[in-house]
Design an enzyme around this catalytic site. Structure first.
Site, PDB file in Angstrom:
ATOM      1  N   MET A  91       0.830  -1.208   0.000  1.00  0.00           N
ATOM      2  CA  MET A  91       0.000   0.000   0.000  1.00  0.00           C
ATOM      3  C   MET A  91       0.861   1.253   0.000  1.00  0.00           C
ATOM      4  O   MET A  91       0.504   2.255  -0.620  1.00  0.00           O
ATOM      5  CB  MET A  91      -0.933  -0.001   1.224  1.00  0.00           C
ATOM      6  CG  MET A  91      -2.202  -0.806   1.039  1.00  0.00           C
ATOM      7  SD  MET A  91      -3.165  -0.290  -0.397  1.00  0.00           S
ATOM      8  CE  MET A  91      -3.558   1.408   0.024  1.00  0.00           C
ATOM      9  N   HIS A 119      -8.875 -12.698  -0.151  1.00  0.00           N
ATOM     10  CA  HIS A 119      -7.695 -11.826  -0.254  1.00  0.00           C
ATOM     11  C   HIS A 119      -6.469 -12.645  -0.638  1.00  0.00           C
ATOM     12  O   HIS A 119      -6.485 -13.876  -0.558  1.00  0.00           O
ATOM     13  CB  HIS A 119      -7.428 -11.117   1.084  1.00  0.00           C
ATOM     14  CG  HIS A 119      -8.335  -9.948   1.321  1.00  0.00           C
ATOM     15  ND1 HIS A 119      -9.582 -10.088   1.887  1.00  0.00           N
ATOM     16  CD2 HIS A 119      -8.194  -8.616   1.052  1.00  0.00           C
ATOM     17  CE1 HIS A 119     -10.162  -8.892   1.958  1.00  0.00           C
ATOM     18  NE2 HIS A 119      -9.343  -7.983   1.457  1.00  0.00           N
ATOM     19  N   LYS A 175      -1.967 -11.916   3.287  1.00  0.00           N
ATOM     20  CA  LYS A 175      -2.741 -11.093   4.235  1.00  0.00           C
ATOM     21  C   LYS A 175      -2.615 -11.650   5.646  1.00  0.00           C
ATOM     22  O   LYS A 175      -2.750 -12.840   5.866  1.00  0.00           O
ATOM     23  CB  LYS A 175      -4.219 -11.024   3.812  1.00  0.00           C
ATOM     24  CG  LYS A 175      -5.026 -10.096   4.687  1.00  0.00           C
ATOM     25  CD  LYS A 175      -6.323  -9.665   4.050  1.00  0.00           C
ATOM     26  CE  LYS A 175      -7.149  -8.770   4.978  1.00  0.00           C
ATOM     27  NZ  LYS A 175      -6.486  -7.504   5.307  1.00  0.00           N
TER      28      LYS A 175
HETATM   29  P1  NAD Z   1       2.739  -4.681   3.538  1.00  0.00           P
HETATM   30  O1  NAD Z   1       3.266  -5.720   4.490  1.00  0.00           O
HETATM   31  O2  NAD Z   1       3.061  -4.816   2.091  1.00  0.00           O
HETATM   32  O3  NAD Z   1       3.233  -3.231   3.996  1.00  0.00           O
HETATM   33  C1  NAD Z   1       3.314  -2.807   5.335  1.00  0.00           C
HETATM   34  C2  NAD Z   1       4.582  -1.981   5.457  1.00  0.00           C
HETATM   35  O4  NAD Z   1       4.622  -1.385   6.758  1.00  0.00           O
HETATM   36  C3  NAD Z   1       5.862  -2.859   5.305  1.00  0.00           C
HETATM   37  O5  NAD Z   1       6.704  -2.313   4.303  1.00  0.00           O
HETATM   38  C4  NAD Z   1       6.473  -2.796   6.691  1.00  0.00           C
HETATM   39  O6  NAD Z   1       7.897  -2.860   6.671  1.00  0.00           O
HETATM   40  C5  NAD Z   1       5.980  -1.425   7.166  1.00  0.00           C
HETATM   41  N1  NAD Z   1       6.104  -1.255   8.614  1.00  0.00           N
HETATM   42  C6  NAD Z   1       5.917  -2.190   9.596  1.00  0.00           C
HETATM   43  N2  NAD Z   1       6.204  -1.648  10.806  1.00  0.00           N
HETATM   44  C7  NAD Z   1       6.568  -0.358  10.576  1.00  0.00           C
HETATM   45  C8  NAD Z   1       6.994   0.696  11.425  1.00  0.00           C
HETATM   46  N3  NAD Z   1       7.083   0.536  12.755  1.00  0.00           N
HETATM   47  N4  NAD Z   1       7.284   1.895  10.861  1.00  0.00           N
HETATM   48  C9  NAD Z   1       7.196   2.078   9.517  1.00  0.00           C
HETATM   49  N5  NAD Z   1       6.825   1.091   8.656  1.00  0.00           N
HETATM   50  C10 NAD Z   1       6.516  -0.104   9.187  1.00  0.00           C
HETATM   51  O7  NAD Z   1       1.180  -4.662   3.790  1.00  0.00           O
HETATM   52  P2  NAD Z   1       0.052  -3.960   2.881  1.00  0.00           P
HETATM   53  O8  NAD Z   1      -0.577  -4.979   2.008  1.00  0.00           O
HETATM   54  O9  NAD Z   1       0.594  -2.701   2.298  1.00  0.00           O
HETATM   55  O10 NAD Z   1      -1.041  -3.627   3.999  1.00  0.00           O
HETATM   56  C11 NAD Z   1      -0.735  -2.793   5.094  1.00  0.00           C
HETATM   57  C12 NAD Z   1      -1.975  -2.664   5.975  1.00  0.00           C
HETATM   58  O11 NAD Z   1      -2.999  -1.949   5.268  1.00  0.00           O
HETATM   59  C13 NAD Z   1      -2.601  -4.009   6.385  1.00  0.00           C
HETATM   60  O12 NAD Z   1      -3.104  -3.887   7.706  1.00  0.00           O
HETATM   61  C14 NAD Z   1      -3.737  -4.162   5.394  1.00  0.00           C
HETATM   62  O13 NAD Z   1      -4.761  -5.013   5.852  1.00  0.00           O
HETATM   63  C15 NAD Z   1      -4.199  -2.728   5.302  1.00  0.00           C
HETATM   64  N6  NAD Z   1      -4.994  -2.393   4.116  1.00  0.00           N
HETATM   65  C16 NAD Z   1      -6.017  -1.535   4.321  1.00  0.00           C
HETATM   66  C17 NAD Z   1      -6.768  -1.096   3.251  1.00  0.00           C
HETATM   67  C18 NAD Z   1      -7.857  -0.089   3.475  1.00  0.00           C
HETATM   68  O14 NAD Z   1      -8.514   0.363   2.505  1.00  0.00           O
HETATM   69  N7  NAD Z   1      -8.062   0.342   4.730  1.00  0.00           N
HETATM   70  C19 NAD Z   1      -6.482  -1.556   1.959  1.00  0.00           C
HETATM   71  C20 NAD Z   1      -5.403  -2.435   1.781  1.00  0.00           C
HETATM   72  C21 NAD Z   1      -4.653  -2.830   2.881  1.00  0.00           C
END
Ligand code: NAD
Length: 266
Positions: free
Chosen positions: A13, A152, A156
């Site tokens: 994201m 998903h 996930k």
């Molecule tokens: P991802 O694992 O690809 O990305 C998460 C990123 O956060 C990683 O790069 C990780 O290194 C980073 N991270 C972790 N701890 C951190 C910290 N302390 N400081 C800074 N960065 C940190 O996951 P993703 O698929 O991008 O999803 C991320 C979140 O967003 C999940 O909870 C997912 O369910 C959620 N999501 C929400 C929506 C929405 O519309 N609300 C849509 C898609 C995904």
């Protein structure tokens, strides 16, 4: 120009958010960061997201001082730490899912100091679907069983999805069910006849599915299905960037995507 910070800038994201912020002329990317030790730390944010260099280096800690709004799609513990550290000068758009009730309370506490938009899904379609689902649950009588099926990608972390839980809450509101006791994960250990007072939740995981949600109302002699399919993470990223543009300069408070999209007024 509204200055945006992105937490988790190297994630799936995070990269979509970098591109979405770049696409909006009223926003500028002011800061980006990742967890300490991530391979992207020190790299250019734009290049990591597949764009030309943005001139913004990925840091290993937040910089609240240069941002009007922070967008956070990371992981529950990271989101909670960010919300606790955020000063009132910077508003927050939070999309991380899988938070427990205590963690959501911390975010709500941040909403007393800053403007916070928190949503399990940032797409227009899903936010409209939640409103339609509540109406349908109220209009159809208790003979119409309600089930949510979500699918998903295979990476996930949480299940059921945050969006499925949001839709579940909407169905409970519409049908007058208690959300604390009505959810049911039917499967090998939960079998037998189905009571009317439950909402089934089913999670499918596989491949690179971005996010599918189906609500099934199965009644006597007919069934009705509502289906939403996200084709790309860009739909969430553009929704979150739009929320950030809306939130910049807003007073402290706890806001939803329905507020951002003006759906509450309809
Ligand atoms: P991802 O694992 O690809 O990305 C998460 C990123 O956060 C990683 O790069 C990780 O290194 C980073 N991270 C972790 N701890 C951190 C910290 N302390 N400081 C800074 N960065 C940190 O996951 P993703 O698929 O991008 O999803 C991320 C979140 O967003 C999940 O909870 C997912 O369910 C959620 N999501 C929400 C929506 C929405 O519309 N609300 C849509 C898609 C995904």
């Amino acid at each position: 120009m509204k200055r945006i910070g992105i937490a988790g800038a190297a994630g799936r994201m995070g990269c979509a958010l970098v591109r979405a912020v770049k696409a909006r002329p009223e926003l500028t990317l002011a800061a980006a960061w990742e967890r300490p030790g991530h391979a992207a730390v020190g790299r250019d944010t734009g290049e990591w997201a597949g764009l030309e260099a943005a001139g913004v280096q990925i840091l290993d800690r937040p910089d609240f001082t240069v941002c009007d709004v922070l967008i956070d799609f990371t992981a529950p513990e990271a989101t909670v730490a960010l919300a606790q550290a955020a000063t009132g000068k910077c508003n927050l758009v939070i999309g991380t899912t899988g938070l427990n009730a205590a963690q959501v309370k911390v975010l709500q506490g941040a909403g007393e100091r800053s403007g916070v938009v928190y949503a399990s899904n940032f797409s227009l379609g899903v936010n409209l679907l939640a409103i339609l689902a509540e109406k349908a649950a109220a209009a159809l009588n208790a003979n119409y069983d309600m089930e949510i099926i979500e699918a998903h990608h295979n990476q996930k972390k949480d299940a059921p999805s945050g969006t499925a839980l949001t839709l579940y809450q909407a169905l409970c509101r519409g049908r007058g069910l208690d959300p604390a006791t009505s959810e049911k994960y039917r499967g090998h250990e939960v079998t037998g006849a189905r009571p009317q007072s439950e909402v089934g939740l089913h999670a499918v995981r596989g491949g690179d599915i971005v996010g599918d949600h189906t609500i099934l109302f199965a009644g006597p002699g007919e069934r009705l299905e509502f289906k939403h399919q996200a084709h790309s993470r860009d739909v969430f990223a553009h929704g979150a960037a739009g929320a950030a543009a809306w939130l910049a300069g807003k007073a402290a408070g706890w806001y939803s995507m329905a507020d951002v999209l003006g759906l509450n007024a309809q």
